[in-house]
Design an enzyme around this catalytic site. Structure first.
Site, PDB file in Angstrom:
ATOM      1  N   GLY A  70     -39.009  56.914  63.369  1.00  0.00           N
ATOM      2  CA  GLY A  70     -39.038  57.172  64.803  1.00  0.00           C
ATOM      3  C   GLY A  70     -37.636  57.197  65.377  1.00  0.00           C
ATOM      4  O   GLY A  70     -36.667  56.733  64.763  1.00  0.00           O
ATOM      5  N   CYS A  71     -37.519  57.749  66.573  1.00  0.00           N
ATOM      6  CA  CYS A  71     -36.195  57.885  67.180  1.00  0.00           C
ATOM      7  C   CYS A  71     -35.598  56.530  67.535  1.00  0.00           C
ATOM      8  O   CYS A  71     -34.444  56.238  67.197  1.00  0.00           O
ATOM      9  CB  CYS A  71     -36.259  58.804  68.398  1.00  0.00           C
ATOM     10  N   TYR A  72     -36.356  55.677  68.228  1.00  0.00           N
ATOM     11  CA  TYR A  72     -35.816  54.360  68.556  1.00  0.00           C
ATOM     12  C   TYR A  72     -35.441  53.600  67.281  1.00  0.00           C
ATOM     13  O   TYR A  72     -34.325  53.075  67.182  1.00  0.00           O
ATOM     14  CB  TYR A  72     -36.823  53.556  69.379  1.00  0.00           C
TER      15      TYR A  72
ATOM     16  N   THR B 142     -34.523  54.631  64.418  1.00  0.00           N
ATOM     17  CA  THR B 142     -33.312  55.163  63.783  1.00  0.00           C
ATOM     18  C   THR B 142     -32.062  54.576  64.431  1.00  0.00           C
ATOM     19  O   THR B 142     -31.141  54.105  63.747  1.00  0.00           O
ATOM     20  CB  THR B 142     -33.292  56.703  63.880  1.00  0.00           C
TER      21      THR B 142
END
Lengths: 335, 335, 335, 335
Positions: free
Chosen positions: C145-147, C149
């Site tokens: 997921g972006c967060y 990462t």
């Protein structure tokens, strides 16, 4: 590999140009200059920029390059152009200095005597699609202004047909990077955000004589332009909505056929399909010009969009360089 | 009617203040000054502003007023405060000059010797809800900074209970008007739009000593603060997300009871219901402070939002004036 | 050339992925699918997108490819992954379906039974810098997921040193594309513009278990996370400001040495110099993660920025594919 | 006190209307309805809204009010108008239902049969400055559309002089709230931010017949309009840039004299001084219409700005109500 330099790397057009040049498969970027930031590297100015050192312009190894791009304020640019040409280096000038062929007109609009009037006749006005035949031999190219690029690409097919005989209304909307990177009250975030501002409405913007000059080259009985630029709360993008009266021999189908014929093979000009209008989203981060066509009540409405920093400045500059050096015009450019 | 003047009308807090004052039912705005724009009217600076003339500060009829608001740069403000007090006029100072009680601390953070250290002990730190008892007698009120307002209103109930014993993490996010109206590279639209920037992270921002000073007033064994302000691409609004370790005697219910008890009757402090976090949308264009409460893993997460220009500056200044003159504290303020 | 397909091309990650893949020098994009827009071309959805046809997923020639990227809603994605693997095609899944190794945890957070629990142990959690050794043999990669990462890249060096022993505060700020392209009240322009909103504060966001799972892999006595995401009025970009208590054996210099050692040779991880904090401007439109380090009062403040659509999604997916096929990990990725 | 109700309180015009009404010194807001949110209070929909309960429309005590404002979708609105009028309640309808006097034209543009054609002749088209003499006796007022308000106020003085004889070009730019609160792809933050989009260019927007109807009322030999609306990445504000050919008897001075004469005493119409163009910043959060005048090459360029939610909707509705009930037309309206 074409060896090039960039003079004036820390404005928005300089940054965009360097981004294009470092990824250009046939270019070797030899240097980038900045008076105020010499000794630093470009990411100190723009954190995500390519990691290029900034040198003092006085130390720029002009003679090691085949071409330089000038991203300098007007009047200053012409002086550097002279030096570069004297050193045998070809010049793409992104300032306004060589766009107008008449030194008096320049002085009227830019408020200073032209520093190198002897070069005005030689300079090629680099609206690439219109002058590509002249570019291989050109020593000095005047890269067009952002507003003129959007307007002239939209109008040229009709002007070449001598189809325009009355005043043309140009209502343009530009993102804020067109106003440059130097902080001003008018570019303060709090003043721009949530606002929409016309400025220099009518016949008061410096890009007006540049547009009318080209219109006069291309058509008999050249029409006047009314030009209303607006500042849009967006960082980049430029849209011109243009209103042209056409006589009854024209309908939308005939107009569309003309544009398809003239621009059908152009890599960067996208004539949109019926009912579609050009937006920033068609062109931002590309070298495209998107053109929408709608005709009603005898009025052709053209929507012409470009990214002001790419097709309206640095992208077109690279396109011109490509043509000057005889390589693929699209090389290194985001389509 | 309370007769007031505004010194320094052409910044964002000056504009907001004048908007509030001209609609205040018990205020008579006698004058507004500007050094740079004297002789013009306020709409020449902000097109939608009230039509108030701008006079030179040297010509301000101080003696005809009962109170003046100072919206001036630090150091300059203190000097004008001295003049006003000498003329028998009460002062609400929106600069930082009288917020810190210690002249050395002021000099350390603001880089200049304090122009009027003899007034530091007298000045009331005008976090209205915390000091309203002192305001009727106050000659000089130091209006709190925007970040401290959001943080101190959120922490005060717990500090008064001596419930905080370890470092408090304050992660704040401010709209761009907090950076002032003077154009800077960091407030250029193209630099701010689409960006999000922490700055002065840790213990480096001038509002840190202001917050820690108040924390030390209100609690024994005062905890340190870690303070990370961020610049948000929005014109106004301020949110502080605050992380506080509480011992096991506290749970979210007990915290909520405390805040409801302390703030239940406050007109401008909105303690949000369970599961709701404070946003700019709760408070912008109002004098509110919205406070959200969430507790998990022994950590209380406070979200505290204000409009930086109203509750964080001009609104709180008016609220302080209301209390100084014994009128309804909410008069003239958007709830 | 690696032959690949994209399943689900009309969301923001699908678009970004296709932009990367069509310019990737060692990739041949064989197809892109869309249920709702099959039969159209991608520019009908995003005007400046590459001119790629959209086919119905049922007609996707899976067998002609070596790898597929899944840009689908969770639960739907796992089912397509099974089909692709059965067809002998390697999978990079950009959904959440294979990020959590435990099917019950998945069901708790995503509200549905896992469609393919038998694959959970095999899936490689594709935080490229942490798992690149496992990628050449991987059939199925769960793109993080972006967060997570932004958070995990920032914390991993310290976790590997077992340096973190108490609750970690993660205060994250994301651009709106992270919320997907489907129109919702919370992504309406008028609701977002000028606003700043925390949401799912504390331990309520689906990315929390994903982060804590990795933290537990990498360190003994894994600390809990407190995680507060905020929605920022910007289209893209993600910044996590992270607060970590370190014992007195650590100072900023020692931390910096650690990060320089671990990340000094990473192409996409930029450890910023002293005093510099990470911003969206460091990373947007690149596959970078920029990490700033500040230590004060025993607390390390990490600022970790990525472009949520590139390093936080499609760029990392391409980076994973590069590693899976043994080519240069940076191929086709904007540095 | 005038007793009023609001039917449809949870859209942007409903919210703005309620904000105005609760602060209006001569109005008593008796109820506000919402089908979807009945039982909740308005701040649950808009956090900073006045704390007004939302009731089901079926329970609205129509008979206790003297007037109702309808903020409903077209076709639905006319039906409620009939009920209200039958109950003896005066109606200000903010929908399009009673703007066009011809039921067939309505059906052509709105796609449904008109629900109450018998009321079309009676309805007063409430461009307040143009029809205030008719308002005291009016039972039913059709509040004008936002685009028509900006255009018609700008053109009316010239139309009354029969000075316009050829096609008028109207290039309008609107903030996003004009598109309503229901989430759509075209109002998604990521699609709008950084973009600028023409739509319904030429003679395709529903506000065209509304404008041409009024133009035909006011002038002989009514000119056609060409109308190009554009969506601007701003939450509110509307600017129309209008191009009118005038014959040689007109110059800018004569035009200015006309506008000063007609509008010199209007509280809400600000004719700007020479060289000044209207912007959103002149009018947002006010009930003003700002009009700039520039003439060149026989073309008058009008810039006409309003806040689309106030003068373009809810503010003009309140202004109409004020006139209907014979109180000061400016009461409760931000100047």
């Amino acid at each position: 590999m074409i060896k090039v330099g960039v003079i004036g790397a820390t404005g928005y057009t300089g940054l965009e140009l360097i981004r294009l040049l470092v990824h250009h498969p046939q270019v070797n970027l030899c240097f980038a200059t900045s008076k105020s930031r010499a000794g630093e590297r470009l990411p100190a100015v723009f954190p995500s920029a390519p990691d290029v050192p900034l040198i003092d312009p006085a130390e720029a190894p002009l003679k090691d390059t085949q071409a330089v791009f000038l991203c300098l304020p007007h009047a200053e640019s012409a002086q550097v152009a002279v030096q570069a040409l004297d050193a045998g280096v070809r010049v793409v000038d992104l300032s306004a200095d060589f766009r107008l062929r008449d030194a008096k007109t320049y002085q009227k609009w830019y408020g200073v005597e032209h520093p190198a009037p002897e070069l005005l006749q030689e300079a090629v006005y680099g609206l690439t699609e219109a002058v590509r035949a002249d570019l291989p031999a050109a020593r000095l190219v005047a890269n067009p202004g952002c507003y003129p690029t959007s307007v002239l690409l939209a109008l040229k097919p009709l002007l070449d047909e001598n189809a325009i005989h009355s005043t043309v209304i140009v209502d343009s909307k530009s993102g804020v990077s067109g106003a440059g990177r130097k902080p001003k009250q008018t570019t303060h975030f709090v003043e721009v955000d949530g606002n929409l501002s016309p400025y220099n409405v009518g016949r008061a913007h410096r890009h007006l004589p540049e547009m009318e000059q080209a219109v006069a080259w291309w058509t008999d009985d050249a029409p006047a332009l009314i030009f209303s630029p607006h500042l849009v709360p967006a960082p980049r993008g430029l849209l011109s909505t243009i209103y042209v009266h056409l006589d009854s021999s024209w309908d939308e189908k005939k107009v569309r056929q003309l544009y398809d014929r003239i621009y059908g093979n152009e890599a960067f000009i996208h004539v949109l399909s019926q009912g579609e209008a050009a937006t920033y989203a068609h062109v931002n981060h590309t070298n495209r010009c998107a053109i929408g066509l709608t005709m009603t009540e005898g009025v052709l409405i053209l929507t012409s969009a470009i990214d002001n920093l790419i097709k309206g400045a640095s992208g077109q500059a690279v396109q011109n360089m490509n043509a000057m050096f005889g390589i693929d015009e699209t090389a290194g450019l985001p389509g």
